[in-house]
Design an enzyme around this catalytic site. Sequence first.
Site, PDB file in Angstrom:
ATOM      1  N   ASP A 156       0.850  -1.196   0.000  1.00 39.95           N
ATOM      2  CA  ASP A 156       0.000   0.000   0.000  1.00 39.95           C
ATOM      3  C   ASP A 156       0.889   1.250   0.000  1.00 39.95           C
ATOM      4  O   ASP A 156       1.808   1.368   0.807  1.00 39.95           O
ATOM      5  CB  ASP A 156      -0.891  -0.027   1.242  1.00 39.95           C
ATOM      6  CG  ASP A 156      -1.992   1.016   1.212  1.00 39.95           C
ATOM      7  OD1 ASP A 156      -1.846   2.034   0.513  1.00 39.95           O
ATOM      8  OD2 ASP A 156      -3.005   0.810   1.914  1.00 39.95           O
TER       9      ASP A 156
ATOM     10  N   LYS B 216       0.331   4.002   1.105  1.00 34.74           N
ATOM     11  CA  LYS B 216       0.216   4.715   2.376  1.00 34.74           C
ATOM     12  C   LYS B 216       1.184   4.191   3.430  1.00 34.74           C
ATOM     13  O   LYS B 216       1.348   4.811   4.476  1.00 34.74           O
ATOM     14  CB  LYS B 216      -1.215   4.613   2.917  1.00 34.74           C
ATOM     15  CG  LYS B 216      -2.306   5.208   2.042  1.00 34.74           C
ATOM     16  CD  LYS B 216      -3.635   5.325   2.778  1.00 34.74           C
ATOM     17  CE  LYS B 216      -4.172   4.012   3.286  1.00 34.74           C
ATOM     18  NZ  LYS B 216      -4.506   3.048   2.216  1.00 34.74           N
TER      19      LYS B 216
ATOM     20  N   TYR C 146     -10.215   0.761   1.324  1.00 33.33           N
ATOM     21  CA  TYR C 146     -11.124  -0.362   1.555  1.00 33.33           C
ATOM     22  C   TYR C 146     -12.376  -0.218   0.692  1.00 33.33           C
ATOM     23  O   TYR C 146     -13.022   0.829   0.690  1.00 33.33           O
ATOM     24  CB  TYR C 146     -11.511  -0.440   3.041  1.00 33.33           C
ATOM     25  CG  TYR C 146     -12.503  -1.530   3.349  1.00 33.33           C
ATOM     26  CD1 TYR C 146     -12.094  -2.850   3.483  1.00 33.33           C
ATOM     27  CD2 TYR C 146     -13.856  -1.241   3.503  1.00 33.33           C
ATOM     28  CE1 TYR C 146     -12.995  -3.859   3.769  1.00 33.33           C
ATOM     29  CE2 TYR C 146     -14.778  -2.244   3.788  1.00 33.33           C
ATOM     30  CZ  TYR C 146     -14.340  -3.544   3.915  1.00 33.33           C
ATOM     31  OH  TYR C 146     -15.246  -4.542   4.189  1.00 33.33           O
TER      32      TYR C 146
ATOM     33  N   GLU D  92     -15.152  -7.725  -5.914  1.00 31.73           N
ATOM     34  CA  GLU D  92     -16.131  -8.756  -5.583  1.00 31.73           C
ATOM     35  C   GLU D  92     -17.123  -9.009  -6.722  1.00 31.73           C
ATOM     36  O   GLU D  92     -18.039  -9.819  -6.571  1.00 31.73           O
ATOM     37  CB  GLU D  92     -16.856  -8.398  -4.284  1.00 31.73           C
ATOM     38  CG  GLU D  92     -15.919  -8.421  -3.079  1.00 31.73           C
ATOM     39  CD  GLU D  92     -16.630  -8.177  -1.760  1.00 31.73           C
ATOM     40  OE1 GLU D  92     -17.821  -7.812  -1.778  1.00 31.73           O
ATOM     41  OE2 GLU D  92     -15.983  -8.344  -0.709  1.00 31.73           O
TER      42      GLU D  92
ATOM     43  N   ARG E 245     -15.684  -5.774  11.069  1.00 35.59           N
ATOM     44  CA  ARG E 245     -16.534  -5.741   9.869  1.00 35.59           C
ATOM     45  C   ARG E 245     -17.238  -7.092   9.673  1.00 35.59           C
ATOM     46  O   ARG E 245     -17.306  -7.627   8.566  1.00 35.59           O
ATOM     47  CB  ARG E 245     -15.710  -5.385   8.627  1.00 35.59           C
ATOM     48  CG  ARG E 245     -15.116  -3.980   8.628  1.00 35.59           C
ATOM     49  CD  ARG E 245     -14.613  -3.615   7.238  1.00 35.59           C
ATOM     50  NE  ARG E 245     -14.001  -2.292   7.223  1.00 35.59           N
ATOM     51  CZ  ARG E 245     -12.691  -2.067   7.275  1.00 35.59           C
ATOM     52  NH1 ARG E 245     -11.855  -3.093   7.340  1.00 35.59           N
ATOM     53  NH2 ARG E 245     -12.206  -0.847   7.247  1.00 35.59           N
TER      54      ARG E 245
ATOM     55  N   LYS F 288      -9.378 -13.972   9.457  1.00 33.80           N
ATOM     56  CA  LYS F 288      -8.278 -13.056   9.602  1.00 33.80           C
ATOM     57  C   LYS F 288      -7.474 -13.379  10.849  1.00 33.80           C
ATOM     58  O   LYS F 288      -8.011 -13.896  11.814  1.00 33.80           O
ATOM     59  CB  LYS F 288      -8.788 -11.624   9.768  1.00 33.80           C
ATOM     60  CG  LYS F 288      -9.545 -11.018   8.624  1.00 33.80           C
ATOM     61  CD  LYS F 288      -9.993  -9.601   8.997  1.00 33.80           C
ATOM     62  CE  LYS F 288     -10.619  -8.908   7.800  1.00 33.80           C
ATOM     63  NZ  LYS F 288     -11.024  -7.520   8.144  1.00 33.80           N
TER      64      LYS F 288
END
Length: 309
Positions: free
Chosen positions: A21, A23, A53, A191, A238, A261
């Site tokens: 990323d 960032k 995201y 997706e 989430r 995760k």
Amino acid sequence: MFIKLLRAIYVPQNVYCIHIDEKSSKDYKRAVQTLANCFENIFIASKRETVVYAGFSRLQADINCMKDLIHSKTQWNYVINLCGQDYPIKTNKELILYIKTKWNGKNITPGIVQPSYMKHRTNISYKEYVHLEKSYVHPTKNIKSEPPHNLTIYFGSAYYVLTRKFVEFTLTDVRAKDLLQWSRDTYSPDEHYWVTLNRLPDAPGATPDARWEGNIRAIKWRDQEGKAHNGCKGHYVRDICVYGLGDLKWIIDAPHLFANKFEPGTYPLAMECLERQHRLKVLQQAEVPLEPHWHLQEYSLLNMMPKTN
């Protein structure tokens, strides 16, 4: 977590593209680059995205790696995408066996025709906002045009196993290019993009009639408690379980290739135990004499536990 994941999936005959990323901190980028420089078959994506995201940047990151992989000297057969909180349940040997016996040259893109409750993702336009403190995707009031080439939009997993020929198809076919352009202002396009193209009958390795088949990720969704699993023993983010120690048996028994995760900093024992279980399985399946340094260094679990007087 990145080092643990790479160590688990690494074999010399594979090739690995790492997307960092944009960032990320300079120190992190430097550390990953230093690690990649140690291996001929690991490289950093030539073009990096500022990943948001559910934004298009997430899909573009995959495509950037695919473009690099196509020009790799290694003649790979399949591409599999992973994220930083994944960990393998199956060994590389088991993974190859699963692909060859269960799918035999087909792409694995679990998904179905886009349900009505998901149509908002592609019916209106979305925009990515990138700020220092937070980045996000936000809907606009603009109505989108119909999908190009009268394509039927599907909804499915962002995770996949794709053949090399299918990757070449997605990078060159006019329908794939037009769908990619149309998807730039949709919500979570990763997706719908891969699964939609893989349902085209003339796409290489296509599975036009497939639905949710394909055991790619073991995930405990909050709304599946009591149905597909016995609850999250860690905590939800989430609506996805970040695995705790009590989730290990469910993970190990799962038929999937990878699990998601993990947060080693939050639940270190869960990661430590799964890592050792995976390494032992790799060593048991080895077809060459074992070398001592292939075993993970021994750590005392007591040193990881909180100390009391």
